[in-house]
Write an enzyme that holds these catalytic residues in place. Structure first.
Site, mmCIF file in Angstrom:
data_model
loop_
_atom_site.group_PDB
_atom_site.id
_atom_site.type_symbol
_atom_site.label_atom_id
_atom_site.label_comp_id
_atom_site.label_asym_id
_atom_site.label_seq_id
_atom_site.Cartn_x
_atom_site.Cartn_y
_atom_site.Cartn_z
ATOM 1 N N ARG A 113 12.082 55.794 34.942
ATOM 2 C CA ARG A 113 12.742 56.293 33.478
ATOM 3 C C ARG A 113 13.239 55.303 32.905
ATOM 4 N NH1 ARG A 113 15.701 59.464 37.781
ATOM 5 N NH2 ARG A 113 14.556 61.590 38.143
ATOM 6 N N LYS A 135 7.553 53.646 19.154
ATOM 7 C CA LYS A 135 6.547 54.366 19.147
ATOM 8 C C LYS A 135 6.070 54.322 20.514
ATOM 9 C CE LYS A 135 6.031 56.946 14.783
ATOM 10 N NZ LYS A 135 5.206 57.690 13.799
ATOM 11 N N GLU A 177 -2.541 48.317 7.480
ATOM 12 C CA GLU A 177 -1.061 48.897 7.067
ATOM 13 C C GLU A 177 -0.077 47.961 6.909
ATOM 14 O OE1 GLU A 177 -1.613 51.820 10.999
ATOM 15 O OE2 GLU A 177 -0.848 51.510 9.112
ATOM 16 N N LYS A 211 9.018 47.837 7.765
ATOM 17 C CA LYS A 211 9.022 48.754 9.153
ATOM 18 C C LYS A 211 10.653 48.886 9.719
ATOM 19 C CE LYS A 211 7.415 50.823 12.189
ATOM 20 N NZ LYS A 211 5.684 50.978 12.774
ATOM 21 N N GLU A 221 11.806 59.414 13.222
ATOM 22 C CA GLU A 221 10.858 60.798 12.372
ATOM 23 C C GLU A 221 11.040 61.590 12.051
ATOM 24 O OE1 GLU A 221 6.578 61.401 13.361
ATOM 25 O OE2 GLU A 221 5.650 59.264 11.916
ATOM 26 N N ARG A 225 10.946 58.390 7.919
ATOM 27 C CA ARG A 225 10.435 57.644 8.382
ATOM 28 C C ARG A 225 9.066 58.010 8.249
ATOM 29 N NH1 ARG A 225 10.207 54.901 14.268
ATOM 30 N NH2 ARG A 225 7.760 53.920 14.664
ATOM 31 N N ASN A 229 3.812 57.036 8.732
ATOM 32 C CA ASN A 229 2.321 57.953 8.245
ATOM 33 C C ASN A 229 1.126 57.867 7.152
ATOM 34 O OD1 ASN A 229 1.266 60.476 10.436
ATOM 35 N ND2 ASN A 229 2.249 58.339 10.878
ATOM 36 N N HIS A 232 -2.168 58.272 7.729
ATOM 37 C CA HIS A 232 -2.553 58.812 9.054
ATOM 38 C C HIS A 232 -3.240 60.474 9.406
ATOM 39 C CE1 HIS A 232 -0.523 54.636 9.534
ATOM 40 N NE2 HIS A 232 -1.048 54.882 10.734
ATOM 41 N N HIS A 236 -6.164 60.018 11.171
ATOM 42 C CA HIS A 236 -6.330 59.566 12.296
ATOM 43 C C HIS A 236 -7.803 60.821 13.188
ATOM 44 C CE1 HIS A 236 -1.212 58.999 14.005
ATOM 45 N NE2 HIS A 236 -2.773 57.717 14.339
ATOM 46 N N HIS A 249 -8.381 51.666 13.761
ATOM 47 C CA HIS A 249 -7.295 52.249 13.120
ATOM 48 C C HIS A 249 -7.011 51.891 11.766
ATOM 49 C CE1 HIS A 249 -3.722 54.069 12.907
ATOM 50 N NE2 HIS A 249 -2.829 53.593 12.481
HETATM 51 O O1 LIG Z 1 5.432 53.465 13.123
HETATM 52 C C1 LIG Z 1 5.803 54.704 12.399
HETATM 53 O O2 LIG Z 1 6.460 55.808 12.435
HETATM 54 C C2 LIG Z 1 3.820 54.596 12.122
HETATM 55 O O3 LIG Z 1 4.037 55.840 11.285
HETATM 56 C C3 LIG Z 1 3.372 53.400 11.972
HETATM 57 C C4 LIG Z 1 1.683 54.385 11.698
HETATM 58 O O4 LIG Z 1 1.109 53.043 10.870
HETATM 59 C C5 LIG Z 1 2.002 53.611 12.935
HETATM 60 O O5 LIG Z 1 0.049 54.130 13.296
HETATM 61 C C6 LIG Z 1 2.002 55.166 14.108
HETATM 62 O O6 LIG Z 1 1.299 54.964 15.591
HETATM 63 C C7 LIG Z 1 1.655 56.101 14.012
HETATM 64 O O7 LIG Z 1 2.308 57.101 14.519
HETATM 65 P P1 LIG Z 1 1.719 58.430 14.771
HETATM 66 O O8 LIG Z 1 3.217 59.069 14.438
HETATM 67 O O9 LIG Z 1 1.251 58.973 13.893
HETATM 68 O O10 LIG Z 1 0.934 58.602 16.455
#
Ligand SMILES: O=C(O)C(=O)C[C@@H](O)[C@H](O)[C@H](O)COP(=O)(O)O
Length: 341
Positions: A113, A135, A177, A211, A221, A225, A229, A232, A236, A249
Protein backbone atom coordinates in the site's frame (compact mmCIF):
# COMPACT_ATOMS: atom_id res chain seq x y z
CA UNK A 1 20.60 24.17 -6.03
CA UNK A 2 17.75 22.75 -3.91
CA UNK A 3 14.08 23.40 -4.66
CA UNK A 4 11.30 22.25 -2.37
CA UNK A 5 7.98 20.84 -3.52
CA UNK A 6 5.67 22.05 -0.77
CA UNK A 7 2.34 20.24 -0.73
CA UNK A 8 1.32 21.72 2.65
CA UNK A 9 1.03 18.37 4.52
CA UNK A 10 4.30 17.09 3.08
CA UNK A 11 7.32 18.39 1.22
CA UNK A 12 10.16 16.92 -0.78
CA UNK A 13 13.41 18.26 -2.20
CA UNK A 14 14.58 18.51 -5.80
CA UNK A 15 18.37 18.65 -5.70
CA UNK A 16 19.98 19.84 -8.95
CA UNK A 17 23.78 19.54 -8.79
CA UNK A 18 26.61 18.18 -10.91
CA UNK A 19 28.15 15.15 -9.14
CA UNK A 20 25.06 14.83 -6.93
CA UNK A 21 25.04 11.18 -7.96
CA UNK A 22 28.07 10.65 -5.67
CA UNK A 23 26.20 12.06 -2.65
CA UNK A 24 22.78 10.40 -2.66
CA UNK A 25 22.55 10.49 1.15
CA UNK A 26 21.99 14.24 0.80
CA UNK A 27 18.45 13.23 -0.28
CA UNK A 28 18.03 9.51 0.37
CA UNK A 29 17.99 7.71 3.75
CA UNK A 30 20.26 4.82 2.76
CA UNK A 31 20.20 3.12 6.20
CA UNK A 32 17.65 0.53 5.05
CA UNK A 33 17.20 -1.88 2.18
CA UNK A 34 17.21 0.01 -1.11
CA UNK A 35 15.74 -1.55 -4.26
CA UNK A 36 17.27 0.12 -7.31
CA UNK A 37 15.01 -0.21 -10.37
CA UNK A 38 16.39 0.61 -13.83
CA UNK A 39 16.03 -0.41 -17.46
CA UNK A 40 18.59 -2.61 -19.20
CA UNK A 41 19.95 0.17 -21.41
CA UNK A 42 21.16 2.55 -18.71
CA UNK A 43 24.97 2.72 -18.47
CA UNK A 44 25.97 0.38 -15.62
CA UNK A 45 28.35 3.03 -14.25
CA UNK A 46 25.44 5.12 -12.97
CA UNK A 47 23.98 2.07 -11.17
CA UNK A 48 27.38 1.17 -9.67
CA UNK A 49 27.91 4.70 -8.31
CA UNK A 50 24.55 4.57 -6.50
CA UNK A 51 24.90 0.95 -5.37
CA UNK A 52 28.27 1.71 -3.72
CA UNK A 53 26.50 4.23 -1.46
CA UNK A 54 23.87 1.80 -0.19
CA UNK A 55 24.64 -0.51 2.74
CA UNK A 56 21.90 -2.95 1.77
CA UNK A 57 20.93 -2.91 -1.88
CA UNK A 58 19.05 -5.09 -4.35
CA UNK A 59 18.83 -4.30 -8.07
CA UNK A 60 15.92 -5.06 -10.39
CA UNK A 61 16.02 -4.31 -14.12
CA UNK A 62 13.53 -4.46 -16.99
CA UNK A 63 13.77 -4.18 -20.81
CA UNK A 64 14.19 -0.60 -22.07
CA UNK A 65 11.28 1.14 -23.77
CA UNK A 66 7.70 2.32 -23.31
CA UNK A 67 6.44 -1.23 -23.86
CA UNK A 68 7.77 -2.12 -20.39
CA UNK A 69 5.21 0.22 -18.79
CA UNK A 70 2.88 -2.79 -18.67
CA UNK A 71 1.25 -5.25 -16.27
CA UNK A 72 3.86 -7.93 -16.96
CA UNK A 73 6.79 -5.78 -15.82
CA UNK A 74 4.73 -4.27 -13.00
CA UNK A 75 3.96 -7.77 -11.71
CA UNK A 76 7.57 -8.87 -12.19
CA UNK A 77 8.89 -5.96 -10.11
CA UNK A 78 6.32 -6.50 -7.37
CA UNK A 79 7.38 -10.16 -7.22
CA UNK A 80 11.02 -9.06 -6.91
CA UNK A 81 10.07 -6.83 -3.95
CA UNK A 82 8.32 -9.80 -2.31
CA UNK A 83 11.16 -12.26 -3.04
CA UNK A 84 13.72 -9.85 -1.61
CA UNK A 85 11.62 -9.19 1.49
CA UNK A 86 11.31 -5.45 1.01
CA UNK A 87 9.55 -4.05 4.08
CA UNK A 88 7.43 -0.95 4.50
CA UNK A 89 10.47 0.80 5.97
CA UNK A 90 12.59 0.18 2.88
CA UNK A 91 12.66 2.23 -0.32
CA UNK A 92 12.70 2.02 -4.10
CA UNK A 93 15.13 4.21 -6.08
CA UNK A 94 14.22 4.69 -9.74
CA UNK A 95 17.30 5.43 -11.86
CA UNK A 96 16.36 6.23 -15.46
CA UNK A 97 13.99 8.09 -17.72
CA UNK A 98 10.26 8.69 -17.74
CA UNK A 99 9.38 5.01 -18.20
CA UNK A 100 11.46 4.01 -15.17
CA UNK A 101 10.06 6.73 -12.93
CA UNK A 102 6.47 5.96 -13.95
CA UNK A 103 6.82 2.15 -13.62
CA UNK A 104 8.97 2.05 -10.47
CA UNK A 105 6.88 4.79 -8.89
CA UNK A 106 3.71 2.81 -9.53
CA UNK A 107 5.31 -0.28 -7.97
CA UNK A 108 6.28 1.82 -4.91
CA UNK A 109 2.78 3.33 -4.68
CA UNK A 110 1.08 -0.07 -4.50
CA UNK A 111 3.60 -2.45 -2.88
CA UNK A 112 2.36 -2.91 0.71
CA UNK A 113 0.00 0.00 0.00
CA UNK A 114 2.96 2.33 -0.57
CA UNK A 115 6.65 2.49 0.30
CA UNK A 116 9.10 5.36 -0.09
CA UNK A 117 10.47 6.03 -3.56
CA UNK A 118 13.06 8.41 -4.96
CA UNK A 119 13.71 9.51 -8.52
CA UNK A 120 17.17 9.81 -10.01
CA UNK A 121 16.26 10.95 -13.55
CA UNK A 122 18.88 10.23 -16.23
CA UNK A 123 17.16 11.66 -19.33
CA UNK A 124 16.29 15.25 -20.18
CA UNK A 125 12.59 14.32 -20.33
CA UNK A 126 12.69 13.03 -16.76
CA UNK A 127 14.94 15.86 -15.51
CA UNK A 128 12.73 18.64 -16.97
CA UNK A 129 9.35 17.06 -16.26
CA UNK A 130 8.38 13.51 -15.34
CA UNK A 131 10.55 12.97 -12.23
CA UNK A 132 8.56 15.58 -10.27
CA UNK A 133 4.85 15.67 -9.57
CA UNK A 134 3.99 12.10 -8.64
CA UNK A 135 2.23 10.94 -11.83
CA UNK A 136 3.10 7.23 -11.75
CA UNK A 137 1.46 4.75 -14.12
CA UNK A 138 1.57 1.92 -16.61
CA UNK A 139 -0.06 1.72 -20.04
CA UNK A 140 -2.73 -0.76 -21.08
CA UNK A 141 -2.09 -1.84 -24.65
CA UNK A 142 -1.46 1.45 -26.44
CA UNK A 143 -3.45 3.59 -24.01
CA UNK A 144 -0.93 5.77 -22.18
CA UNK A 145 -0.80 6.01 -18.37
CA UNK A 146 -4.34 4.61 -18.10
CA UNK A 147 -3.59 2.72 -14.83
CA UNK A 148 -1.74 4.69 -12.16
CA UNK A 149 -1.85 7.02 -9.19
CA UNK A 150 -0.62 10.32 -7.85
CA UNK A 151 2.25 9.23 -5.59
CA UNK A 152 4.95 11.77 -4.82
CA UNK A 153 8.58 10.77 -4.53
CA UNK A 154 10.38 11.47 -1.25
CA UNK A 155 13.07 13.28 -3.18
CA UNK A 156 14.45 13.90 -6.66
CA UNK A 157 18.16 13.97 -7.40
CA UNK A 158 19.07 15.65 -10.70
CA UNK A 159 22.71 15.34 -11.79
CA UNK A 160 23.11 16.89 -15.28
CA UNK A 161 26.37 14.96 -15.76
CA UNK A 162 24.42 11.73 -16.34
CA UNK A 163 23.03 13.21 -19.58
CA UNK A 164 26.45 12.77 -21.20
CA UNK A 165 25.55 9.25 -22.32
CA UNK A 166 22.18 10.21 -23.82
CA UNK A 167 21.60 9.98 -27.60
CA UNK A 168 20.93 13.26 -29.44
CA UNK A 169 17.44 12.00 -30.34
CA UNK A 170 16.65 11.32 -26.68
CA UNK A 171 18.05 14.74 -25.67
CA UNK A 172 15.88 16.52 -28.22
CA UNK A 173 12.90 14.33 -27.28
CA UNK A 174 13.15 15.50 -23.66
CA UNK A 175 13.69 19.16 -24.56
CA UNK A 176 10.19 19.27 -26.07
CA UNK A 177 8.64 18.99 -22.59
CA UNK A 178 10.72 21.99 -21.47
CA UNK A 179 9.67 23.91 -24.60
CA UNK A 180 6.08 23.03 -23.69
CA UNK A 181 6.64 24.55 -20.24
CA UNK A 182 7.95 27.73 -21.85
CA UNK A 183 5.06 27.99 -24.30
CA UNK A 184 2.45 27.79 -21.53
CA UNK A 185 4.24 29.65 -18.73
CA UNK A 186 7.46 31.50 -19.65
CA UNK A 187 8.39 33.11 -22.98
CA UNK A 188 11.99 33.54 -21.74
CA UNK A 189 12.26 29.76 -21.63
CA UNK A 190 11.08 29.62 -25.26
CA UNK A 191 13.79 32.16 -26.11
CA UNK A 192 16.40 29.80 -24.60
CA UNK A 193 15.65 27.44 -27.51
CA UNK A 194 16.38 30.20 -30.05
CA UNK A 195 19.92 30.80 -28.82
CA UNK A 196 22.82 29.49 -30.89
CA UNK A 197 24.03 27.26 -28.06
CA UNK A 198 21.41 25.63 -25.80
CA UNK A 199 22.09 26.08 -22.07
CA UNK A 200 20.74 22.66 -21.06
CA UNK A 201 21.27 23.14 -17.32
CA UNK A 202 19.41 26.46 -17.36
CA UNK A 203 16.58 24.85 -19.34
CA UNK A 204 16.36 21.92 -16.91
CA UNK A 205 16.35 24.17 -13.85
CA UNK A 206 13.73 26.58 -15.20
CA UNK A 207 11.48 23.83 -16.53
CA UNK A 208 11.47 21.70 -13.39
CA UNK A 209 10.94 24.77 -11.21
CA UNK A 210 7.88 25.73 -13.26
CA UNK A 211 6.65 22.14 -12.93
CA UNK A 212 7.22 22.31 -9.17
CA UNK A 213 5.14 25.48 -8.87
CA UNK A 214 2.22 24.02 -10.83
CA UNK A 215 2.23 20.77 -8.83
CA UNK A 216 2.23 22.74 -5.58
CA UNK A 217 -0.82 24.63 -6.78
CA UNK A 218 -2.83 21.64 -8.03
CA UNK A 219 -1.30 18.26 -7.11
CA UNK A 220 -4.12 16.07 -8.44
CA UNK A 221 -4.79 17.89 -11.74
CA UNK A 222 -8.22 19.25 -10.80
CA UNK A 223 -7.57 22.52 -12.66
CA UNK A 224 -4.25 24.31 -13.20
CA UNK A 225 -2.16 21.17 -13.59
CA UNK A 226 -4.11 20.34 -16.80
CA UNK A 227 -1.92 22.91 -18.56
CA UNK A 228 1.06 20.53 -18.25
CA UNK A 229 -0.86 18.28 -20.61
CA UNK A 230 -0.55 20.82 -23.44
CA UNK A 231 0.02 18.81 -26.64
CA UNK A 232 -0.74 15.49 -24.94
CA UNK A 233 -4.33 14.94 -26.08
CA UNK A 234 -3.33 14.47 -29.72
CA UNK A 235 0.26 13.60 -28.77
CA UNK A 236 -0.76 10.53 -26.75
CA UNK A 237 -3.14 9.48 -29.55
CA UNK A 238 -0.34 9.59 -32.14
CA UNK A 239 1.99 7.77 -29.71
CA UNK A 240 -0.58 5.02 -29.23
CA UNK A 241 -1.74 4.80 -32.84
CA UNK A 242 1.77 4.33 -34.23
CA UNK A 243 2.89 1.92 -31.51
CA UNK A 244 4.37 3.18 -28.26
CA UNK A 245 7.96 2.86 -29.44
CA UNK A 246 7.69 4.27 -32.99
CA UNK A 247 7.87 7.90 -31.95
CA UNK A 248 9.26 9.01 -28.60
CA UNK A 249 6.85 10.68 -26.17
CA UNK A 250 8.29 14.18 -26.56
CA UNK A 251 8.23 13.89 -30.35
CA UNK A 252 4.49 13.15 -30.12
CA UNK A 253 3.89 16.04 -27.72
CA UNK A 254 5.64 18.33 -30.21
CA UNK A 255 3.22 17.13 -32.89
CA UNK A 256 0.23 17.51 -30.55
CA UNK A 257 1.09 21.09 -29.59
CA UNK A 258 0.97 22.28 -33.21
CA UNK A 259 -2.81 21.67 -33.38
CA UNK A 260 -3.37 24.12 -30.52
CA UNK A 261 -1.05 27.01 -31.44
CA UNK A 262 -3.37 29.36 -33.30
CA UNK A 263 -0.98 32.24 -33.95
CA UNK A 264 0.84 31.90 -37.32
CA UNK A 265 3.97 33.76 -36.17
CA UNK A 266 4.26 31.72 -33.01
CA UNK A 267 3.71 28.46 -34.89
CA UNK A 268 6.47 29.35 -37.34
CA UNK A 269 8.73 30.20 -34.38
CA UNK A 270 7.97 26.80 -32.87
CA UNK A 271 8.49 24.99 -36.19
CA UNK A 272 11.95 26.61 -36.48
CA UNK A 273 12.81 25.21 -33.05
CA UNK A 274 11.48 21.80 -34.11
CA UNK A 275 13.74 21.90 -37.18
CA UNK A 276 16.68 22.78 -34.92
CA UNK A 277 15.85 19.73 -32.79
CA UNK A 278 15.34 17.55 -35.91
CA UNK A 279 11.91 16.48 -34.68
CA UNK A 280 9.81 14.24 -36.96
CA UNK A 281 6.92 15.74 -38.97
CA UNK A 282 3.33 14.81 -38.16
CA UNK A 283 2.54 11.56 -40.01
CA UNK A 284 -0.45 11.09 -42.33
CA UNK A 285 -2.78 9.89 -39.60
CA UNK A 286 -6.22 8.32 -39.78
CA UNK A 287 -8.64 10.70 -38.02
CA UNK A 288 -10.96 7.95 -36.73
CA UNK A 289 -8.03 6.02 -35.27
CA UNK A 290 -6.77 9.07 -33.37
CA UNK A 291 -10.29 9.93 -32.22
CA UNK A 292 -10.61 6.46 -30.67
CA UNK A 293 -7.46 7.09 -28.61
CA UNK A 294 -8.59 10.64 -27.75
CA UNK A 295 -11.88 9.27 -26.38
CA UNK A 296 -9.80 7.73 -23.56
CA UNK A 297 -8.05 10.99 -22.66
CA UNK A 298 -8.00 11.37 -18.85
CA UNK A 299 -9.00 15.06 -19.11
CA UNK A 300 -12.19 14.00 -20.90
CA UNK A 301 -15.77 13.26 -19.87
CA UNK A 302 -18.52 11.66 -21.96
CA UNK A 303 -18.98 14.83 -24.02
CA UNK A 304 -16.00 17.17 -23.70
CA UNK A 305 -12.25 17.27 -23.14
CA UNK A 306 -10.32 20.03 -21.41
CA UNK A 307 -7.81 21.10 -24.04
CA UNK A 308 -5.00 23.58 -23.65
CA UNK A 309 -4.26 26.18 -26.33
CA UNK A 310 -1.46 28.73 -26.60
CA UNK A 311 -2.14 32.00 -28.41
CA UNK A 312 0.99 33.80 -27.17
CA UNK A 313 4.24 32.35 -25.83
CA UNK A 314 4.10 32.18 -22.04
CA UNK A 315 0.32 32.06 -21.85
CA UNK A 316 -2.37 29.40 -22.11
CA UNK A 317 -6.10 28.90 -22.16
CA UNK A 318 -8.04 25.83 -21.05
CA UNK A 319 -11.15 25.14 -23.10
CA UNK A 320 -13.80 22.40 -22.89
CA UNK A 321 -13.99 21.10 -26.45
CA UNK A 322 -16.46 18.50 -27.70
CA UNK A 323 -15.19 15.60 -29.74
CA UNK A 324 -16.47 17.10 -33.02
CA UNK A 325 -14.34 20.19 -32.43
CA UNK A 326 -11.29 17.97 -31.85
CA UNK A 327 -12.11 16.03 -35.01
CA UNK A 328 -12.18 19.30 -36.97
CA UNK A 329 -8.72 20.14 -35.62
CA UNK A 330 -7.46 16.80 -36.92
CA UNK A 331 -9.17 17.30 -40.29
CA UNK A 332 -7.62 20.77 -40.57
CA UNK A 333 -4.14 19.38 -39.84
CA UNK A 334 -1.17 20.46 -37.76
CA UNK A 335 0.43 22.94 -40.14
CA UNK A 336 -2.49 25.28 -40.74
CA UNK A 337 -1.61 28.85 -39.77
CA UNK A 338 2.02 28.22 -40.68
CA UNK A 339 4.30 28.72 -43.67
CA UNK A 340 4.94 24.97 -43.78
CA UNK A 341 3.01 23.25 -46.55
O1 LIG B 1 2.77 16.09 -14.78
C1 LIG B 1 1.75 16.34 -15.47
O2 LIG B 1 0.64 16.68 -15.01
C2 LIG B 1 1.85 16.24 -16.93
O3 LIG B 1 0.85 16.25 -17.65
C3 LIG B 1 3.21 16.14 -17.48
C4 LIG B 1 3.23 15.43 -18.81
O4 LIG B 1 4.28 16.08 -19.55
C5 LIG B 1 3.60 13.97 -18.68
O5 LIG B 1 3.89 13.39 -19.94
C6 LIG B 1 2.55 13.12 -18.01
O6 LIG B 1 3.05 11.87 -17.70
C7 LIG B 1 1.33 12.91 -18.87
O7 LIG B 1 0.30 12.76 -17.98
P1 LIG B 1 -1.10 12.07 -18.34
O8 LIG B 1 -1.93 12.46 -17.17
O9 LIG B 1 -1.55 12.64 -19.64
O10 LIG B 1 -0.85 10.61 -18.45
Amino acid sequence: MKLIVDLKDRQYPIWIERKALYHIDEIINTHRKIAIIHDDAIPSKWIEIVKEQCENCVIFSFPEGENSKCFEQYQYLLQQCIDHHLSRKDAIVAIGGGVTGDLAGFVASTYMRGIDFYNIPTTILSQVDSSVGGKVAIDMGSYKNIVGSFYQPKGVLIDPDVLSTLSIRQQHNGLVEALKMGLILDENLVCEFEKEQLDIEAIITRSIDLKRQVVQEDEKENSLRKILNFGHTIGHAIEGAYGLDTYYHGECVAMGMLFFIEDKELKNRVLKIYDKLSLPAVPDYDVDTLMEFISHDKKGTQNVISVISVAKAGSYSIEEMNYEQIRLKLLRGAYEESNRK
